[in-house]
Design a protein around this motif. Structure first.
Motif, PDB file in Angstrom:
ATOM      1  N   GLY A 144       1.969  -5.614   9.432  1.00  0.00           N
ATOM      2  CA  GLY A 144       0.911  -5.980   8.491  1.00  0.00           C
ATOM      3  C   GLY A 144      -0.049  -7.000   9.072  1.00  0.00           C
ATOM      4  N   THR A 145       0.495  -7.978   9.807  1.00  0.00           N
ATOM      5  CA  THR A 145      -0.356  -9.014  10.409  1.00  0.00           C
ATOM      6  C   THR A 145      -1.257  -8.423  11.486  1.00  0.00           C
ATOM      7  OG1 THR A 145       1.333 -10.708   9.986  1.00  0.00           O
ATOM      8  CG2 THR A 145      -0.349 -11.228  11.624  1.00  0.00           C
ATOM      9  N   ALA A 147      -2.179  -5.314  11.789  1.00  0.00           N
ATOM     10  CA  ALA A 147      -3.147  -4.432  11.129  1.00  0.00           C
ATOM     11  C   ALA A 147      -4.303  -5.247  10.543  1.00  0.00           C
ATOM     12  CB  ALA A 147      -2.452  -3.626  10.033  1.00  0.00           C
ATOM     13  N   GLN A 148      -3.980  -6.376   9.938  1.00  0.00           N
ATOM     14  CA  GLN A 148      -5.020  -7.249   9.394  1.00  0.00           C
ATOM     15  C   GLN A 148      -5.924  -7.771  10.504  1.00  0.00           C
ATOM     16  OE1 GLN A 148      -3.406 -10.515   7.156  1.00  0.00           O
ATOM     17  NE2 GLN A 148      -5.392 -11.481   6.810  1.00  0.00           N
ATOM     18  N   LEU A 149      -5.311  -8.139  11.622  1.00  0.00           N
ATOM     19  CA  LEU A 149      -6.077  -8.623  12.766  1.00  0.00           C
ATOM     20  C   LEU A 149      -7.034  -7.557  13.284  1.00  0.00           C
ATOM     21  CD1 LEU A 149      -6.299 -11.021  14.878  1.00  0.00           C
ATOM     22  CD2 LEU A 149      -4.636  -9.732  16.237  1.00  0.00           C
ATOM     23  N   LEU A 150      -6.590  -6.314  13.230  1.00  0.00           N
ATOM     24  CA  LEU A 150      -7.395  -5.205  13.739  1.00  0.00           C
ATOM     25  C   LEU A 150      -8.431  -4.726  12.737  1.00  0.00           C
ATOM     26  CD1 LEU A 150      -4.535  -3.111  15.404  1.00  0.00           C
ATOM     27  CD2 LEU A 150      -6.239  -4.512  16.576  1.00  0.00           C
ATOM     28  N   GLY A 151      -8.459  -5.332  11.552  1.00  0.00           N
ATOM     29  CA  GLY A 151      -9.404  -4.902  10.537  1.00  0.00           C
ATOM     30  C   GLY A 151      -8.999  -3.633   9.829  1.00  0.00           C
ATOM     31  N   GLY A 156      -0.853  -0.986   8.431  1.00  0.00           N
ATOM     32  CA  GLY A 156       0.489  -1.506   8.680  1.00  0.00           C
ATOM     33  C   GLY A 156       1.506  -0.916   7.738  1.00  0.00           C
ATOM     34  N   ALA A 157       1.165  -0.840   6.455  1.00  0.00           N
ATOM     35  CA  ALA A 157       2.081  -0.269   5.463  1.00  0.00           C
ATOM     36  C   ALA A 157       2.335   1.209   5.750  1.00  0.00           C
ATOM     37  CB  ALA A 157       1.510  -0.448   4.056  1.00  0.00           C
TER      38      ALA A 157
END
Length: 315
Positions: A144-145, A147-151, A156-157
């Motif tokens: 999840g982290t 994925a968030q970093l990658l926009g 991630g989920a």
């Protein structure tokens, strides 16, 4: 008057298109903030385009999220997927080339929380995100982290759901005779074992196995070899590097797994899958399930492929 205006219309239209494009890019360029496993909030001015990963599980996470193309350098142990082979190799945890990292001008560097490089990299002005999954829950969180970093916050989920489904399928593939077998999983010939609380141990539990190394000993404890003799596991799982001589260890010829030839020996590529807490955990579960099915049916065949240690080690 109309004629000059007619000539300027294409020019004005082009300017408007350019402004719209630039405005759209500016709208897309928004700060990205994540909190890493140190509890540190790391802020980037935009989604990173140039990423260095110095931990195989993080490298594989970036690729599983569909962004392998953003990687510009990796550690020497990151070997999956095959497309990474063309990237610069920057060393291991203790001998990473700082100069090479800086020269690649990364937007962000992904490292293990245990890395000794973090302070040096940050002192040089680089953005560092430290993440180190150790359990299934950690893998879900780290995906999840990243994925968030990658926009791509939802990605991630989605990857985690695929992992969960793969583990469920591996468990469902096991016949009753392959469940509740006692298992000793050796990660190093010292010997270090994968305990019940490790991500490997969690997968074994999901498969219905009984780990002979309890959670209170820690995720990867160093054991007295006599402990394994007393535990008398029905199945042993071990990498091809550590397997030679295992039956000749003092007292080990009396262990059920050794007597009945229920030792599953992992090839190097299989070991890579099994020891990395990341996107390939479903594949790891399938490998362990194959071992348990073979052990329940009788002697487990040994690999016929000779051992060839990958360059730089097998981390």
């Amino acid at each position: 008057m109309n004629k000059p205006m007619g000539k300027t219309r294409p020019f004005v239209a082009a300017l408007l298109c350019l402004a719209a494009a630039l405005g759209g890019h500016a709208a897309d360029a928004a700060p990205v903030q994540v909190k890493d496993d140190r509890g540190v909030s790391v802020t980037l001015t935009d989604v990173p385009r140039r990423i260095i990963s110095l931990l195989p599980s993080l490298t594989e996470s970036v690729c599983a999220l569909g962004e392998c193309a953003r990687l510009v350098g990796v550690d020497r142990y990151s070997n999956f997927p095959a497309s990474l082979q063309s990237l610069p190799r920057l060393g291991g945890m203790d001998d990473t080339s700082i100069e090479s990292v800086v020269a690649l001008k990364p937007d962000v560097v992904l490292v293990a929380i245990s890395s000794r490089l973090t302070d040096r990299l940050e002192a040089l002005g680089l953005k560092v995100v430290a993440l180190e999954p150790k359990t299934h829950a950690d893998v879900q969180r780290v995906l999840g982290t990243v994925a968030q970093l990658l926009g791509k916050p939802q990605a991630g989920a989605e990857v985690w759901q695929r992992i969960e489904e793969g583990i469920r399928q591996a468990a469902a593939s096991l016949p009753p005779a392959a469940r509740q077998l006692t298992v000793y999983y050796e990660v190093d010939s010292a010997p270090y074992a994968a305990g019940t609380s490790s991500f490997i141990g969690e997968t074994l539990t999901r498969l219905g196995s009984r780990n002979v190394v309890p959670a209170e000993l820690g995720p990867f404890p160093k054991l007295n070899p006599e402990y394994v003799v007393r535990a008398n596991p029905q199945v042993i799982m071990v990498g091809q590097r550590s397997a030679p001589g295992l039956p000749q260890r003092p007292g080990w010829n009396g262990i059920q797994a050794v007597k009945h030839q229920r030792i599953c020996v992992w090839l190097p590529d299989e070991s890579d899958v099994l020891v990395r807490p990341g996107p390939r955990m479903a594949e790891a579960a399938a490998l362990m399930a194959r071992c348990l099915r073979q052990a329940a049916a009788g002697p487990v065949p040994l690999p016929t492929t000779p051992f060839n240690a990958p360059a730089g080690g097998m981390r």
